[in-house]
Design a protein around this motif. Structure first.
Motif, mmCIF file in Angstrom:
data_model
loop_
_atom_site.group_PDB
_atom_site.id
_atom_site.type_symbol
_atom_site.label_atom_id
_atom_site.label_comp_id
_atom_site.label_asym_id
_atom_site.label_seq_id
_atom_site.Cartn_x
_atom_site.Cartn_y
_atom_site.Cartn_z
ATOM 1 N N LEU A 194 76.333 84.358 29.171
ATOM 2 C CA LEU A 194 77.075 85.033 29.503
ATOM 3 C C LEU A 194 77.435 86.296 28.887
ATOM 4 O O LEU A 194 78.269 86.794 29.707
ATOM 5 N N LYS A 195 77.979 86.191 28.001
ATOM 6 C CA LYS A 195 79.252 87.306 26.986
ATOM 7 C C LYS A 195 78.621 88.695 27.165
ATOM 8 O O LYS A 195 79.274 89.690 27.528
ATOM 9 N N PHE A 196 77.091 88.746 27.617
ATOM 10 C CA PHE A 196 76.176 89.735 27.605
ATOM 11 C C PHE A 196 75.888 90.524 29.061
ATOM 12 O O PHE A 196 76.411 91.448 29.630
ATOM 13 N N TRP A 197 77.146 89.701 30.141
ATOM 14 C CA TRP A 197 77.308 90.171 31.322
ATOM 15 C C TRP A 197 78.380 91.160 32.000
ATOM 16 O O TRP A 197 79.689 91.618 30.900
ATOM 17 N N LYS A 198 77.685 92.653 31.983
ATOM 18 C CA LYS A 198 78.495 93.785 32.572
ATOM 19 C C LYS A 198 79.164 94.276 33.903
ATOM 20 O O LYS A 198 80.139 94.251 34.266
ATOM 21 N N SER A 199 78.492 93.980 35.092
ATOM 22 C CA SER A 199 78.189 94.255 36.285
ATOM 23 C C SER A 199 77.259 93.165 37.144
ATOM 24 O O SER A 199 75.880 93.443 36.730
ATOM 25 N N TYR A 200 77.174 93.965 38.045
ATOM 26 C CA TYR A 200 76.649 92.859 39.571
ATOM 27 C C TYR A 200 75.891 94.388 39.845
ATOM 28 O O TYR A 200 74.382 94.312 40.085
ATOM 29 N N GLY A 201 76.028 95.600 39.475
ATOM 30 C CA GLY A 201 75.062 96.680 39.848
ATOM 31 C C GLY A 201 75.315 97.569 40.889
ATOM 32 O O GLY A 201 75.103 98.306 41.291
ATOM 33 N N VAL A 202 76.377 96.834 42.142
ATOM 34 C CA VAL A 202 75.908 97.129 43.415
ATOM 35 C C VAL A 202 77.017 98.134 43.212
ATOM 36 O O VAL A 202 78.304 97.961 42.808
ATOM 37 N N THR A 203 77.011 99.479 44.424
ATOM 38 C CA THR A 203 77.312 100.306 43.507
ATOM 39 C C THR A 203 78.525 100.388 45.094
ATOM 40 O O THR A 203 79.204 101.715 44.980
ATOM 41 N N SER A 204 78.685 100.302 46.020
ATOM 42 C CA SER A 204 78.810 100.199 47.150
ATOM 43 C C SER A 204 80.055 99.298 47.567
ATOM 44 O O SER A 204 80.200 98.354 46.467
ATOM 45 N N THR A 205 81.200 99.460 47.908
ATOM 46 C CA THR A 205 83.349 99.132 47.720
ATOM 47 C C THR A 205 82.455 97.646 48.679
ATOM 48 O O THR A 205 81.542 98.317 49.977
ATOM 49 N N ASN A 206 82.280 96.418 48.634
ATOM 50 C CA ASN A 206 82.268 94.992 49.154
ATOM 51 C C ASN A 206 80.457 94.874 49.450
ATOM 52 O O ASN A 206 80.008 94.023 50.866
ATOM 53 N N GLY A 207 79.835 95.100 49.137
ATOM 54 C CA GLY A 207 78.516 95.194 49.155
ATOM 55 C C GLY A 207 77.794 96.019 50.371
ATOM 56 O O GLY A 207 77.264 95.239 51.222
ATOM 57 N N VAL A 208 78.426 96.890 51.174
ATOM 58 C CA VAL A 208 78.448 97.648 52.499
ATOM 59 C C VAL A 208 77.248 97.970 52.466
ATOM 60 O O VAL A 208 76.303 98.449 51.066
ATOM 61 N N ILE A 209 76.090 97.910 52.879
ATOM 62 C CA ILE A 209 74.888 98.175 52.921
ATOM 63 C C ILE A 209 75.154 99.956 53.810
ATOM 64 O O ILE A 209 75.912 100.260 54.956
ATOM 65 N N ALA A 210 73.974 101.123 53.110
ATOM 66 C CA ALA A 210 73.949 102.182 53.851
ATOM 67 C C ALA A 210 72.738 102.176 53.843
ATOM 68 O O ALA A 210 71.521 101.844 53.398
#
Length: 338
Positions: free
Chosen positions: A285-301
């Motif tokens: 877990l110490k290596f975690w950096k981000s979920y990588g989701v590019t949009s705010t609040n997981g909004v889908i485009a």
């Protein structure tokens, strides 16, 4: 490739054959009685915390609870399980969702949950002393991936195509299913010639040395939201408030992980893994950096799906104009979509 496509088509046909039956049982039965479902069955990931699990721990799911029924390493399997009603929500690479939706699976993508950025990406690695330097060097070689018909397969074939390989040459690059936790070992032992590594497994492998990247999906495609959570349409219809609570909660959790200090997020992950008591190694877990989701609040485009619709049209796996992005996803249940 024809064999893989045939196998996938058969699997999807099986999914659709049982969907009608499964919709009559499981979660839907409680809603039919007048009460919306408040417990969502799902599959997790060993040694990792999903956005849905984070949302529950942060209290963003309110009175909706999660029920873990096991782990998965395959996005296509996860969304197929959601389609058949074995679980209530599943997550997968958006291209895999396109394939399932093209087979008329009654599902809707409601929130993005993973992606690739400068910190979180999938890299394709070879041993440091490997003669593989270019895409053409992969002809006749084996690449370890977590599952077929999903993110890594699409990215690898995009990489090979962009580097001038013909369809016949691409067929000579063999994709081998290897569980992510075994990929580094398989690569070092020479069982595969290259392997897909991401997140903490990638960073631990790099820390040990002896491997180098051939390419990464972030280098190839830039930052993008790679996968979404899906819900069955009948589940949404019978449980609209629960669907809204779940979707909104996941969106909030993704934003919380983005705005909090990294140490705070990792501490929360460690707490979650400890409390769920699944006998897991939490040292990664110490290596975690981000979920990588590019949009705010997981909004889908639209572009989250259109790029893969175009790619599958180009490979012949979809018929032209079969699908539009609007057929696949909705932000209507994400109350923080704005």
């Amino acid at each position: 490739m024809a064999t893989r496509r045939s196998a996938l088509a058969a699997a999807l046909a099986g999914v659709l054959a049982v969907t009608t039956l499964s919709a009559c049982g499981g979660s839907g039965s409680a809603a039919a009685a007048g009460d919306q479902v408040k417990e969502l069955r799902y599959q997790g990931s060993v040694g990792a915390v999903t956005p849905a699990e984070l949302a529950e721990s942060l209290g963003y799911l309110g009175d909706v609870k999660l029920k873990w029924i096991g782990n998965t390493i395959s996005g296509p399997q996860d969304i197929q399980a959601a389609t058949t009603g074995d679980i209530d929500f599943g997550g997968a690479f958006n291209g895999a969702i396109v394939k399932l939706k093209a087979s008329r699976a009654p599902i809707t993508a409601v929130v993005g949950y993973y992606g690739s950025d400068k910190d979180s990406y999938i890299g394709y690695y070879v041993p440091s002393n490997s003669p593989i330097k270019t895409a053409r060097d992969l002809i006749g070689k084996k690449i370890g991936v977590n599952t077929l018909g999903a993110h890594s397969e699409a990215v690898i074939k995009t990489y090979l195509t962009r580097n001038g390989l013909t369809p016949d040459e691409i067929k000579q690059v063999e994709l081998v299913v290897v569980p992510p936790v075994n990929t580094e070992q398989s690569l070092r032992q020479g069982q595969i010639d290259a392997g897909a590594l991401s997140g903490v497994l990638r960073d631990k492998a790099l820390e040990r040395g002896g491997i180098r990247p051939l390419f990464t999906d972030f280098e190839l495609l830039g930052a993008f939201t790679g996968g979404s959570y899906v819900l069955r349409n009948d589940f949404i219809e019978k449980n609209p408030d629960t669907a809204r609570t779940f979707t909104t909660g996941v969106g909030k959790a993704i934003e919380w992980s983005r705005t909090q200090p990294r140490e705070t997020v990792i501490a929360k992950f460690s707490e979650i893994v400890k409390n769920r008591a699944r006998n897991e190694d939490s040292s990664t877990l110490k290596f975690w950096k981000s979920y990588g989701v590019t949009s705010t609040n997981g909004v889908i485009a639209d572009t989250d799906f259109s790029v893969w619709i175009d790619w599958l049209n180009g490979t012949g796996e979809l018929k032209k104009d079969d699908l539009e992005p609007a057929d696949i996803y909705s932000n209507a249940y994400n109350e923080v979509a704005s």
